[in-house]
Enzyme design. Sequence first.
Site, PDB file in Angstrom:
ATOM      1  N   LYS A   1      26.276  19.035   6.133  1.00 39.62           N
ATOM      2  CA  LYS A   1      27.704  18.797   6.331  1.00 39.62           C
ATOM      3  C   LYS A   1      28.475  18.874   5.003  1.00 39.62           C
ATOM      4  CE  LYS A   1      27.290  17.533  10.798  1.00 39.62           C
ATOM      5  NZ  LYS A   1      25.863  17.469  11.083  1.00 39.62           N
TER       6      LYS A   1
HETATM    7  C1  LIG Z   1      25.193  17.747  12.266  1.00 36.52           C
HETATM    8  C2  LIG Z   1      23.769  18.008  12.116  1.00 36.52           C
HETATM    9  C3  LIG Z   1      23.101  18.918  12.948  1.00 36.52           C
HETATM   10  C4  LIG Z   1      23.787  19.623  14.087  1.00 36.52           C
HETATM   11  O1  LIG Z   1      24.780  20.514  13.646  1.00 36.52           O
HETATM   12  P1  LIG Z   1      25.900  21.022  14.648  1.00 36.52           P
HETATM   13  O2  LIG Z   1      26.831  21.833  13.834  1.00 36.52           O
HETATM   14  O3  LIG Z   1      26.554  19.794  15.221  1.00 36.52           O
HETATM   15  O4  LIG Z   1      25.219  21.812  15.717  1.00 36.52           O
HETATM   16  C5  LIG Z   1      21.767  19.160  12.682  1.00 36.52           C
HETATM   17  N1  LIG Z   1      21.097  18.525  11.690  1.00 36.52           N
HETATM   18  C6  LIG Z   1      21.708  17.633  10.885  1.00 36.52           C
HETATM   19  C7  LIG Z   1      20.926  16.959   9.828  1.00 36.52           C
HETATM   20  C8  LIG Z   1      23.056  17.350  11.061  1.00 36.52           C
HETATM   21  O5  LIG Z   1      23.662  16.465  10.249  1.00 36.52           O
END
Ligand SMILES: *Cc1c(COP(=O)(O)O)cnc(C)c1O
Length: 463
Positions: free
Chosen positions: A112
């Site tokens: 993120k």
């Molecule tokens: C948010 C997240 C996901 C999923 O990503 P999306 O964009 O919501 O599909 C997978 N792994 C981790 C560690 C995340 O923080």
Amino acid sequence: MRYISTRGHAPVLSFEEAMLTGLARDGGLYVPESWPQMTAGQIADLAGAPYEEVAYRVMRPFIGDAFTDDEFRGAIARAYAGFRSEARVPLAQYAPGRFLAELHHGPTLAFKDVAMQLIGQLFDLALTRAGKRVTIVGATSGDTGSAAIEAFRGLSSVDVFILYPHGRVSEVQRRQMTTPVEDNVHAIAVEGDFDDCQARVKDMFNDFAFRDAVNLAAVNSINWARVLAQTVYFFTTAVALGAPHRAVSFSVPTGNFGDIFAGYVAKRMGLPVERLIVATNLNDILHRTIESGSYRKEGVHPSISPSMDIQVSSNFERLLFDLYDREGDAVSRLMDELRAGGGFTLSQGALSRLRAEFDSARASEEETKATIATMFEQNEMVICPHTAVGVHAADAVHGSRRTPVVSLATAHAAKFPDAVEEACGQRPGLPVHMADLYERPERVQVVANDLATLETLIKDTRT
Ligand SMILES: *Cc1c(COP(=O)(O)O)cnc(C)c1O
């Protein structure tokens, strides 16, 4: 470049407006009016360039005149300067033709950060220039919230409120949200699950009086700028593995469908992506949809990969828009069915287009743990449970294909130390820059899952 709503009845916006707004007023999500193209020559030219340069070239066509070239380059440079890898998103090979793209070298140890650090910079540029202040409200299953708080802490143009499901995030995730000391960032533990948090954020956006009173903005994965920032590492990794001369496949641990949708965007732009593998944990609405054509809600099952514990994948709406020839009314009807009846069935045409691009696999808790154990035994690599879901799916689906497959390593194992230790006997330690996380004091409010209560709290505690 102009941005239109997936439901066809909201104002057309510029990049800057779409970024600052988040959700469209007709309940839809903003998407670019068309997909900018990169030629094979332009993609080949990315080889060997720094991550920041690739980011600039890939994203520039989407930005329009929102920022000058210098402003945009400056924002990108500041966004990634704090990553603990010169490569920003390094590749690691773990088997013949199998790679991990390590997306966890940012400040909060999850992918993120890649988008959020950039959004923080872009918001700051846009708001400072306009002399405006906004209130950012986001829902998180754990990683978005800490990334947002980290990206916006101390910025004078924003207040940030992050709603997370009480008791359903890992201790590291919680502490990353509750320990920053700046008073413009606020963690709120909602008595509910992630879908409740996400639903309350959507409710706030649909409460136009509240929305206008606090200048509401969103930075969760429905924000277009986030998806855009994530397209970049599909380019850097594919090019490192031989694109445009050789196709590459990606296995993406998926929750809200933001990360994998970014891969789809890269493909639409011309990157030779063979397969996009949707990797889910037991919360498998997307896997079931690709198998059966029926998108149907079920309850949320808590898992050891909590950032993917969701019932409804918001960004899937963006794909639906393309699957239905970009007809907003068709998407609106499906979303009405989802709200009224808990699901909808894709048309034959839409389903075959979906399957033409995407494969899927679901990892049980046992399979996830077994993958963590195998990775350690065979490679001495300690991976997080989300990453393990992706690695499992790559094996389950990709089999003996010759195309290289890259699994996105979406978080550092140290974010989920208990699950990782149980699976492979190794307790992953925190990186040096956050070694004292467990000693820092926490600041959080626990609040009922109730719109009015949340709105009052936000109004009263803005700085
Ligand atoms: C948010 C997240 C996901 C999923 O990503 P999306 O964009 O919501 O599909 C997978 N792994 C981790 C560690 C995340 O923080």
